[in-house]
Write a protein that holds these residues in place. Structure first.
Motif, PDB file in Angstrom:
ATOM      1  N   SER A  85       0.830  -1.208   0.000  1.00 48.94           N
ATOM      2  CA  SER A  85       0.000   0.000   0.000  1.00 48.94           C
ATOM      3  C   SER A  85       0.864   1.258   0.000  1.00 48.94           C
ATOM      4  O   SER A  85       2.031   1.242   0.403  1.00 48.94           O
ATOM      5  CB  SER A  85      -0.924   0.014   1.219  1.00 48.94           C
ATOM      6  OG  SER A  85      -0.201   0.394   2.374  1.00 48.94           O
ATOM      7  N   TYR A  86       0.260   2.332  -0.444  1.00 50.78           N
ATOM      8  CA  TYR A  86       0.940   3.630  -0.460  1.00 50.78           C
ATOM      9  C   TYR A  86       1.454   3.974   0.941  1.00 50.78           C
ATOM     10  O   TYR A  86       2.604   4.401   1.111  1.00 50.78           O
ATOM     11  CB  TYR A  86      -0.036   4.697  -0.955  1.00 50.78           C
ATOM     12  CG  TYR A  86       0.578   6.064  -1.133  1.00 50.78           C
ATOM     13  CD1 TYR A  86       1.268   6.387  -2.295  1.00 50.78           C
ATOM     14  CD2 TYR A  86       0.453   7.033  -0.144  1.00 50.78           C
ATOM     15  CE1 TYR A  86       1.831   7.648  -2.463  1.00 50.78           C
ATOM     16  CE2 TYR A  86       1.011   8.288  -0.296  1.00 50.78           C
ATOM     17  CZ  TYR A  86       1.698   8.597  -1.467  1.00 50.78           C
ATOM     18  OH  TYR A  86       2.254   9.840  -1.622  1.00 50.78           O
ATOM     19  N   SER A  87       0.616   3.758   1.957  1.00 47.65           N
ATOM     20  CA  SER A  87       1.028   4.078   3.331  1.00 47.65           C
ATOM     21  C   SER A  87       2.199   3.205   3.778  1.00 47.65           C
ATOM     22  O   SER A  87       3.136   3.694   4.417  1.00 47.65           O
ATOM     23  CB  SER A  87      -0.142   3.890   4.302  1.00 47.65           C
ATOM     24  OG  SER A  87      -1.193   4.765   3.976  1.00 47.65           O
ATOM     25  N   ASP A  88       2.157   1.918   3.444  1.00 45.73           N
ATOM     26  CA  ASP A  88       3.259   1.019   3.829  1.00 45.73           C
ATOM     27  C   ASP A  88       4.568   1.450   3.164  1.00 45.73           C
ATOM     28  O   ASP A  88       5.626   1.436   3.785  1.00 45.73           O
ATOM     29  CB  ASP A  88       2.940  -0.428   3.420  1.00 45.73           C
ATOM     30  CG  ASP A  88       1.960  -1.087   4.385  1.00 45.73           C
ATOM     31  OD1 ASP A  88       1.801  -0.596   5.515  1.00 45.73           O
ATOM     32  OD2 ASP A  88       1.348  -2.103   3.987  1.00 45.73           O
ATOM     33  N   ILE A  89       4.488   1.798   1.888  1.00 46.51           N
ATOM     34  CA  ILE A  89       5.719   2.206   1.176  1.00 46.51           C
ATOM     35  C   ILE A  89       6.258   3.515   1.746  1.00 46.51           C
ATOM     36  O   ILE A  89       7.473   3.664   1.956  1.00 46.51           O
ATOM     37  CB  ILE A  89       5.466   2.328  -0.343  1.00 46.51           C
ATOM     38  CG1 ILE A  89       5.148   0.948  -0.940  1.00 46.51           C
ATOM     39  CG2 ILE A  89       6.657   2.981  -1.059  1.00 46.51           C
ATOM     40  CD1 ILE A  89       6.301  -0.035  -0.971  1.00 46.51           C
ATOM     41  N   GLU A  90       5.367   4.458   2.034  1.00 46.87           N
ATOM     42  CA  GLU A  90       5.830   5.720   2.629  1.00 46.87           C
ATOM     43  C   GLU A  90       6.542   5.450   3.954  1.00 46.87           C
ATOM     44  O   GLU A  90       7.560   6.063   4.269  1.00 46.87           O
ATOM     45  CB  GLU A  90       4.657   6.687   2.827  1.00 46.87           C
ATOM     46  CG  GLU A  90       4.133   7.304   1.523  1.00 46.87           C
ATOM     47  CD  GLU A  90       5.172   8.219   0.847  1.00 46.87           C
ATOM     48  OE1 GLU A  90       5.980   8.855   1.545  1.00 46.87           O
ATOM     49  OE2 GLU A  90       5.178   8.268  -0.396  1.00 46.87           O
ATOM     50  N   LYS A  93       9.941   3.936   3.161  1.00 50.21           N
ATOM     51  CA  LYS A  93      10.849   4.972   2.643  1.00 50.21           C
ATOM     52  C   LYS A  93      11.443   5.759   3.804  1.00 50.21           C
ATOM     53  O   LYS A  93      12.637   6.092   3.806  1.00 50.21           O
ATOM     54  CB  LYS A  93      10.096   5.915   1.690  1.00 50.21           C
ATOM     55  CG  LYS A  93       9.876   5.313   0.290  1.00 50.21           C
ATOM     56  CD  LYS A  93       8.777   6.018  -0.491  1.00 50.21           C
ATOM     57  CE  LYS A  93       9.146   7.398  -0.957  1.00 50.21           C
ATOM     58  NZ  LYS A  93       8.096   7.969  -1.864  1.00 50.21           N
TER      59      LYS A  93
END
Lengths: 371, 371
Positions: A85-90, A93
């Motif tokens: 998910s976008y949140s997991d990748i953020e 990072k």
């Protein structure tokens, strides 16, 4: 990884954790280019400490643990942009603030296309179990059954044969229970999902597959039930019939078999995947069957797909594919036809790409069989 | 949405498309603050054109279509950061280059916590079907069965009762087939998943639930099988036994029932969710059962969870929860104990929060029953 300048990849998705470890845990697999992977495990705490296993509480612990192991943090870090998910990748990072984040999804997908001997052995085992289930399909049928009732009895023998009862798929558009049984006109109902065939299902929340149609003479019944027995899968379709079908249905089914024979011989290492699609379409057109090919009211744009840990892997066998067949890729080919008012016909096998062509690992008679 | 300054939300996940439309399609639901949603559909093309339906080929078509409809593009756009992939969100951000992207996941989760009457009706229907299946569980048992064989027969009656055969869950750590049957020592095997109970499963690729244990006297058999019949779900657990169990098992089971009775009375609108967890823990401790509560070798940190379209919704009933109960929330409470060498005991019901307390919609005797 090296071609894409990824110095280390941090694997987090279920399918890729299983791919890289042969196990499943809550955590991460850190793969530095050119050296052994490290398993960062949050839970469960049941692994041998001799393995390269590091227990963590959360991903933020990883950089400190790497330093303790004497490893430098990577200049670039590969993350699964296409599946996490976008949140997991953020969050990940931020765990590696000085590493350039790069998308590792594509390289992992490409690696997974070509199977090792260990993986091929698992899949051959799946094919044997799945064929064994198909051998018992006819016995599951009782007069006046609906497609759903028929499917339930097949699900039971699948599970008794060892099927895990869980279909691992990739992407948002692959909601499915243990497979698809479609009979009669239901085959012509378009579905939102990325499967080749449709069906309305029994509820608007899961609009695919069997819909409660009572099985009756003149219908084809397409059985495309799951082959997950060991972390890998095979994909296989056969067709049964009630009474006699119109000649168009037999003609289309024979055409499907002819397409498979043609593709089996051209499907060698270095063949463009698009050639398989184009050849199939050419044969369907030459037989005057294009309007029924890969659906009737709605047409699928592909005739096959990679298969392995997930039911739908790369390559996708479609006209615009740029992939090239490689030895030990595993692909399911499913040239199918939807005949209005009759149902779906056609055969699907899972194949291994070998130097002499495609070799099926889903061995079972291909003709339409009577219920 | 307004509290978070989201001018329009673009819904793309399966669960939220179903939540906002009662249908499922490949596409998007665009929800401008204060006006009606617009359905942007890629496939299938089977919807009535009178509805607010716009056919598109890809998300990049949306801004142009909005302009055609006379709508301004929003200054801020809500996207599902927590469920859509990083690549999908990056693509949607590029579709709205002049709109500030904001995370809409939280507001959608919060909205879904409180059910409408229509949703409650669906869930009550689920509870009736699921209880009807549990009424037939004893008949599924035959001597010398394994837990897996027992589960397969329960799966069959679930499906014949109308269960869709597909468990919609949220997050990466919820791989499951149609449920969990755990017997004897297998209950004490920690699992990587975010379920309260563990079990090793029958394959390393799906390490949870039944593992092939032969059912024998002195074991508890915990049945936590799926309740998805109509796009919504109920969650329900009951325990069966073979022969007699040690008194510790009955004591723990009674404690679970006592915990539920206590929580039912305090679970009213405006009660902090954390109070439910703390009360449950207090009762388990007062009974000297803390070491077995919510697991033995590995303890779950929560005793319940929201349930609805997905099996695991908000709120999570745990000590650090900051949620407050609201009328018509639906939560599953599952205070369970793992007794070494015996198995798991405890009851799970799905409840509606009402002004007078929690009202169960999974009605079935709660005592341990004999197989």
């Amino acid at each position: 990884m090296s071609r894409e300048n990824i110095e280390a990849t941090l694997v987090a998705s279920n399918a890729n954790i299983y791919y890289t470890t042969g196990r499943f845990f809550k955590g991460f697999v850190y793969i530095p280019m050119g050296s052994d992977p490290i398993w960062f495990i949050i839970k469960p705490d049941i692994f041998d400490k001799e393995d390269d296993v590091v227990i963590i509480r959360k991903p933020e612990n990883i950089p400190g643990k790497l330093k303790e192991l004497g490893l430098e943090l990577p200049a670039t870090i590969g993350l699964e942009f296409d599946t996490m998910s976008y949140s997991d990748i953020e969050r990940l990072k931020a765990v590696f603030p000085d590493s350039v984040p790069l998308n590792a999804s594509s390289s992992l997908r490409k690696a997974r296309m070509v199977k090792t001997q260990w993986e091929l052995d698992r899949m051959k085992e799946d094919g044997i179990h799945q064929s064994e289930v198909y051998r018992r399909v006819t016995r599951c049928y009782k007069e006046d059954m609906t497609d759903v009732q028929f499917q339930i009895e097949i699900e039971r023998i699948l599970r008794l044969e060892g099927c895990l009862g869980f279909v691992r798929t990739s992407g948002n558009l692959m909601d499915i229970n243990l497979g698809s049984v479609i009979a009669g006109e239901n085959a012509d109902v378009p579905s939102p999902y990325d499967f080749t065939m449709g069906g309305s299902g029994i509820d608007p929340s899961l609009p695919g597959g069997a819909n409660g149609t009572t099985l009756k003479p003149g219908q084809s019944v397409m059985i495309d039930m799951n082959g997950s027995f060991n972390g890998y899968q095979t994909d296989m379709t056969r067709v049964w019939r009630l009474g006699e079908l119109p000649s168009l249905a037999y003609k289309a089914h024979d055409c499907s078999i002819n397409i498979l024979r043609a593709l089996e011989s051209i499907g060698k290492p270095s063949t463009p995947v698009a050639d398989l699609y184009n050849k199939a379409m050419e044969i369907a057109e030459a037989n005057g069957l294009a309007e029924y090919f890969m659906g009737h009211r709605q047409h699928a744009s592909f005739i096959g797909h990679g298969v392995g840990i997930e039911l739908n892997e790369q390559p996708v066998v479609m006209a615009k594919s740029r992939d090239i067949l490689l030895e030990n890729m595993t692909i399911a080919l499913e040239p199918k036809f939807v005949i209005p008012e009759v149902g779906a016909v056609g055969v699907e096998n899972t194949y291994v790409v070998t130097s002499t062509g495609l070799k099926s690992i889903t061995i079972f008679p291909e003709e339409i069989q009577e219920l």
